[in-house]
Design an enzyme around this catalytic site. Structure first.
Site: not given
Length: 333
Positions: A122, A258, A289
């Protein structure tokens, strides 16, 4: 005295254009609830996620990247032939070699651009930005295409109550090129490998190949440990990025963390004491996500909706498996 000539790169680098691609299939929480014992209210309260996008067979890592990249190149106002390097961050391209970046560079029509993949979870988009900035300033490429792309639906255990609702698919891309003034701050990045077990692939590919496990590998995580680390440690990293750029939170226009979990985002905003005028990206609600793709996708949406505008000062921070992280301050394209 060295005989090597000095490099002739740009004095500074900046993001010149951004593009995104979200798969056509929108998956509401109701679909996730078919395989886990939970509720829509629980998923929303734990993560903020209402829907996510899942790719079909045609929406491959390469195909999604090409769509996002075409938009970013057009937004930057340059030609494909001017791209000197393609950097792709992904953990869900299942061919070990060759790098998917080479396929993307070719199908886009670049003039033999350097192309390679990186694996930084990420934080991968932040890592890619940092590499691109170095190339532009050093002079090895005038324009660099940075792509964050994932098909995390391929790595999701739909029976895992802790993670089944989290992940989505998509691609985000930016073009980094020369600038006459500072437009990308120093990157604060690093890793904490002693915590690598908190987010990981369940088993190595070889265990599945050799028949030691019947279930295809998936991503798993220790939710509470990740939450505490992200909220407390990553807020410190975000502040360090502000300090490195020589600005305070009052100077910020936009915060693009993020898109892991809205509770993490809310807690970071509180810990950083961000002023009310700072626009906070919350793309996680409808995109989920998407790991390396989450920051460029959120950036693209903020600009497309007018919630952020060209020239705004934004703090971006990615963090995830490894555990790795990268934060920097940028001027939006």
């Amino acid at each position: 005295m060295s005989k090597i000539k000095p490099s002739k790169g740009a004095p500074y680098a900046r993001i010149l254009g951004v593009g995104g691609y979200r798969p056509t299939r929108v998956v509401p929480n109701e679909v996730i609830l078919e395989t886990i014992d939970s509720s829509d209210e629980w998923i929303r309260s734990r993560s903020g996620i209402e829907t996510r996008h899942w790719a079909n067979d045609e929406e491959t890592v390469a195909a999604m990247s090409i769509e996002a990249s075409g938009k970013a190149i057009a937004d930057a106002g340059i030609s494909v032939e001017q791209i000197g390097a393609v950097v792709v961050s992904t953990v869900s391209h299942f061919k070990q070699t060759p790098a998917v970046a080479t396929e993307i560079a070719d199908k886009l029509g670049t003039d033999k651009a350097a192309a390679f993949d990186i694996s930084a979870g990420c934080a991968g988009f932040g890592y890619g930005l940092t590499l691109a900035k170095g190339m532009v300033v050093e002079g090895s490429a005038e324009y660099v295409l940075v792509i964050g792309v994932e098909r995390l639906s391929d790595l999701t255990d739909l029976e895992d109550r802790a993670t089944a609702f989290l992940f989505g698919d998509g691609a985000g891309a930016v073009v980094v090129g020369p600038s006459a003034e500072p437009a990308m701050g120093p990157t604060v990045w690093g890793s904490e490998g002693d915590k690598s077990d908190t987010i990981k692939q369940t088993v190595p590919w070889t265990d599945y190949r050799d028949g030691e496990v019947a279930k295809f590998p998936a991503i798993t995580q220790e939710g509470q440990a990740v939450f505490r680390w992200a909220v407390f440690e990553m807020a410190k990293v975000a502040q360090q990025a502000l300090d490195a750029a020589g600005i305070s939170s009052d100077d910020l226009d936009v915060f693009i963390p993020h898109q892991a979990n809205e509770r993490i985002i809310d807690s970071m905003v509180k810990t950083l004491k961000l002023p009310e005028h700072v626009m906070v990206a919350r793309d996680v609600r409808t995109t989920g996500n998407t790991s390396a793709a989450s920051i460029p996708l959120a950036m693209e949406r903020l600009l497309a909706t007018g919630e952020a505008k060209s020239g705004d000062t934004a703090l971006v921070i990615g963090f995830g498996a490894g555990l790795v992280y990268a934060a920097t301050v940028v001027t939006l394209p």
